[in-house]
Design a protein around this motif. Sequence first.
Motif, PDB file in Angstrom:
ATOM      1  N   LEU A   5       0.859  -1.189   0.000  1.00 39.49           N
ATOM      2  CA  LEU A   5       0.000   0.000   0.000  1.00 39.49           C
ATOM      3  C   LEU A   5       0.884   1.223   0.000  1.00 39.49           C
ATOM      4  O   LEU A   5       1.795   1.352   0.828  1.00 39.49           O
ATOM      5  CB  LEU A   5      -0.906   0.009   1.225  1.00 39.49           C
ATOM      6  CG  LEU A   5      -1.729   1.294   1.449  1.00 39.49           C
ATOM      7  CD1 LEU A   5      -2.739   1.499   0.331  1.00 39.49           C
ATOM      8  CD2 LEU A   5      -2.434   1.253   2.810  1.00 39.49           C
ATOM      9  N   TYR A  29      -1.541  -1.373  -4.086  1.00 32.99           N
ATOM     10  CA  TYR A  29      -2.735  -0.571  -3.863  1.00 32.99           C
ATOM     11  C   TYR A  29      -2.277   0.880  -3.764  1.00 32.99           C
ATOM     12  O   TYR A  29      -1.454   1.226  -2.903  1.00 32.99           O
ATOM     13  CB  TYR A  29      -3.463  -1.017  -2.596  1.00 32.99           C
ATOM     14  CG  TYR A  29      -4.146  -2.351  -2.752  1.00 32.99           C
ATOM     15  CD1 TYR A  29      -5.497  -2.438  -3.093  1.00 32.99           C
ATOM     16  CD2 TYR A  29      -3.428  -3.533  -2.595  1.00 32.99           C
ATOM     17  CE1 TYR A  29      -6.115  -3.674  -3.261  1.00 32.99           C
ATOM     18  CE2 TYR A  29      -4.042  -4.774  -2.765  1.00 32.99           C
ATOM     19  CZ  TYR A  29      -5.377  -4.827  -3.097  1.00 32.99           C
ATOM     20  OH  TYR A  29      -5.994  -6.049  -3.275  1.00 32.99           O
ATOM     21  N   GLY A  31      -3.012   4.411  -2.849  1.00 31.99           N
ATOM     22  CA  GLY A  31      -3.895   5.263  -2.058  1.00 31.99           C
ATOM     23  C   GLY A  31      -3.908   6.684  -2.568  1.00 31.99           C
ATOM     24  O   GLY A  31      -2.863   7.249  -2.910  1.00 31.99           O
ATOM     25  N   LEU A  35     -10.386   9.457  -6.165  1.00 34.31           N
ATOM     26  CA  LEU A  35     -10.244   8.354  -7.113  1.00 34.31           C
ATOM     27  C   LEU A  35     -10.356   8.788  -8.569  1.00 34.31           C
ATOM     28  O   LEU A  35      -9.961   8.046  -9.467  1.00 34.31           O
ATOM     29  CB  LEU A  35     -11.285   7.266  -6.815  1.00 34.31           C
ATOM     30  CG  LEU A  35     -11.004   6.388  -5.600  1.00 34.31           C
ATOM     31  CD1 LEU A  35     -12.138   5.394  -5.392  1.00 34.31           C
ATOM     32  CD2 LEU A  35      -9.671   5.659  -5.742  1.00 34.31           C
ATOM     33  N   ARG A  42      -3.923   3.126 -12.353  1.00 36.49           N
ATOM     34  CA  ARG A  42      -4.599   1.951 -12.914  1.00 36.49           C
ATOM     35  C   ARG A  42      -3.885   1.469 -14.174  1.00 36.49           C
ATOM     36  O   ARG A  42      -3.722   0.259 -14.391  1.00 36.49           O
ATOM     37  CB  ARG A  42      -6.059   2.295 -13.210  1.00 36.49           C
ATOM     38  CG  ARG A  42      -6.919   1.105 -13.581  1.00 36.49           C
ATOM     39  CD  ARG A  42      -8.370   1.504 -13.774  1.00 36.49           C
ATOM     40  NE  ARG A  42      -8.999   1.889 -12.499  1.00 36.49           N
ATOM     41  CZ  ARG A  42      -9.299   3.136 -12.157  1.00 36.49           C
ATOM     42  NH1 ARG A  42      -9.043   4.141 -12.970  1.00 36.49           N
ATOM     43  NH2 ARG A  42      -9.870   3.396 -11.011  1.00 36.49           N
ATOM     44  N   VAL A  47      -3.866  -0.835  -8.099  1.00 35.27           N
ATOM     45  CA  VAL A  47      -5.289  -0.779  -7.760  1.00 35.27           C
ATOM     46  C   VAL A  47      -5.546   0.517  -6.988  1.00 35.27           C
ATOM     47  O   VAL A  47      -5.119   0.652  -5.838  1.00 35.27           O
ATOM     48  CB  VAL A  47      -5.711  -1.983  -6.899  1.00 35.27           C
ATOM     49  CG1 VAL A  47      -7.198  -1.899  -6.571  1.00 35.27           C
ATOM     50  CG2 VAL A  47      -5.377  -3.293  -7.588  1.00 35.27           C
ATOM     51  N   VAL A  49      -7.178   3.118  -4.561  1.00 38.85           N
ATOM     52  CA  VAL A  49      -8.048   2.989  -3.396  1.00 38.85           C
ATOM     53  C   VAL A  49      -8.173   4.364  -2.743  1.00 38.85           C
ATOM     54  O   VAL A  49      -7.181   5.086  -2.598  1.00 38.85           O
ATOM     55  CB  VAL A  49      -7.506   1.937  -2.402  1.00 38.85           C
ATOM     56  CG1 VAL A  49      -6.095   2.272  -1.946  1.00 38.85           C
ATOM     57  CG2 VAL A  49      -8.430   1.772  -1.213  1.00 38.85           C
ATOM     58  N   GLN A  50      -9.389   4.751  -2.412  1.00 36.11           N
ATOM     59  CA  GLN A  50      -9.605   6.052  -1.781  1.00 36.11           C
ATOM     60  C   GLN A  50      -9.005   6.049  -0.387  1.00 36.11           C
ATOM     61  O   GLN A  50      -9.317   5.194   0.446  1.00 36.11           O
ATOM     62  CB  GLN A  50     -11.101   6.373  -1.716  1.00 36.11           C
ATOM     63  CG  GLN A  50     -11.426   7.846  -1.491  1.00 36.11           C
ATOM     64  CD  GLN A  50     -11.271   8.297  -0.041  1.00 36.11           C
ATOM     65  OE1 GLN A  50     -11.517   7.527   0.874  1.00 36.11           O
ATOM     66  NE2 GLN A  50     -10.865   9.532   0.167  1.00 36.11           N
ATOM     67  N   SER A  61     -11.488   2.401   6.014  1.00 44.00           N
ATOM     68  CA  SER A  61     -12.122   1.782   4.851  1.00 44.00           C
ATOM     69  C   SER A  61     -11.082   1.261   3.860  1.00 44.00           C
ATOM     70  O   SER A  61     -11.241   0.181   3.284  1.00 44.00           O
ATOM     71  CB  SER A  61     -13.038   2.783   4.148  1.00 44.00           C
ATOM     72  OG  SER A  61     -14.125   3.136   4.972  1.00 44.00           O
ATOM     73  N   ALA A  62     -10.018   2.034   3.660  1.00 47.43           N
ATOM     74  CA  ALA A  62      -8.968   1.609   2.735  1.00 47.43           C
ATOM     75  C   ALA A  62      -8.274   0.347   3.231  1.00 47.43           C
ATOM     76  O   ALA A  62      -8.058  -0.601   2.462  1.00 47.43           O
ATOM     77  CB  ALA A  62      -7.946   2.729   2.556  1.00 47.43           C
ATOM     78  N   ARG A  65     -10.175  -2.860   2.761  1.00 52.12           N
ATOM     79  CA  ARG A  65     -10.234  -3.385   1.394  1.00 52.12           C
ATOM     80  C   ARG A  65      -9.088  -4.341   1.095  1.00 52.12           C
ATOM     81  O   ARG A  65      -9.147  -5.096   0.116  1.00 52.12           O
ATOM     82  CB  ARG A  65     -10.178  -2.242   0.383  1.00 52.12           C
ATOM     83  CG  ARG A  65     -11.457  -1.428   0.256  1.00 52.12           C
ATOM     84  CD  ARG A  65     -11.404  -0.602  -1.008  1.00 52.12           C
ATOM     85  NE  ARG A  65     -11.195  -1.435  -2.193  1.00 52.12           N
ATOM     86  CZ  ARG A  65     -10.922  -0.954  -3.417  1.00 52.12           C
ATOM     87  NH1 ARG A  65     -10.831   0.351  -3.600  1.00 52.12           N
ATOM     88  NH2 ARG A  65     -10.740  -1.768  -4.434  1.00 52.12           N
ATOM     89  N   LEU A  66      -8.034  -4.290   1.886  1.00 54.91           N
ATOM     90  CA  LEU A  66      -6.840  -5.073   1.571  1.00 54.91           C
ATOM     91  C   LEU A  66      -6.984  -6.506   2.068  1.00 54.91           C
ATOM     92  O   LEU A  66      -7.293  -6.735   3.232  1.00 54.91           O
ATOM     93  CB  LEU A  66      -5.608  -4.438   2.219  1.00 54.91           C
ATOM     94  CG  LEU A  66      -5.358  -2.950   1.954  1.00 54.91           C
ATOM     95  CD1 LEU A  66      -4.085  -2.503   2.642  1.00 54.91           C
ATOM     96  CD2 LEU A  66      -5.288  -2.669   0.457  1.00 54.91           C
TER      97      LEU A  66
END
Length: 225
Positions: A5, A29, A31, A35, A42, A47, A49-50, A61-62, A65-66
């Motif tokens: 991340l 990911y 961050g 977004l 991308r 990936v 992630v907000q 929240s981020a 997601r992991l």
Amino acid sequence: MTTTLITGANKSLGLETARRLVAAGHTVYAGMRDLTTGEAARELGAVPVQLDVTDDGSVASAIARLPELDVLVNNAGIIGGAADIDDLTPEIMRTTLETNVVGIVRVTQSALPLLRASANPVIVNVASGLGWPRFLLGHPDAQHVLAVPYPASKAAVIALTVQYARSLPGFRVNVSDPGFTATDFNGHRGHQTVTEGTDATVALACVGPDGPTGEFHDREGRIAY
């Protein structure tokens, strides 16, 4: 597969770090606060992630997601303003520290459970030579810098990294200095490319369990304390 991340990964040093770690085989990911700025990440294979490092809910929240996490690169930061001492206010100082220092703590603390489950947990905090008094006082690249918030925040990041390394002996926790790199922060006046500016960060993100910890590195290697 190494899962990584990176905060502040929509452009500049963060985006280049993402590119290089994807190329090294990491699942990255990226961050970012918004977004809608994630297309470049991308396209690199990361990936988006907000993730707003100043917001507890966004960070939680981020991290949720992991699926797993091996490497955390705390790259997000702001210049902070107040280039002239007469412009400095407590609010400017508070805002700079909230993003550049408290933001690292917020993300790192949230990520610790996932990192502790990794066989090789790694944290890299991106600081600056401007947070190093010897550099700030003596290097030609620093002589024009009169601002207080940014150097003070990066000095705190260096100290924070050392204390995290001491507190997490099973981790590799280090801090990088990108050097004077051409970015939005300096109006692209830096003499290094973003690739050169990410050399230390990428190297530290790829260390093994026997790698350094509690150290400050630039692209030439360890900076002696």
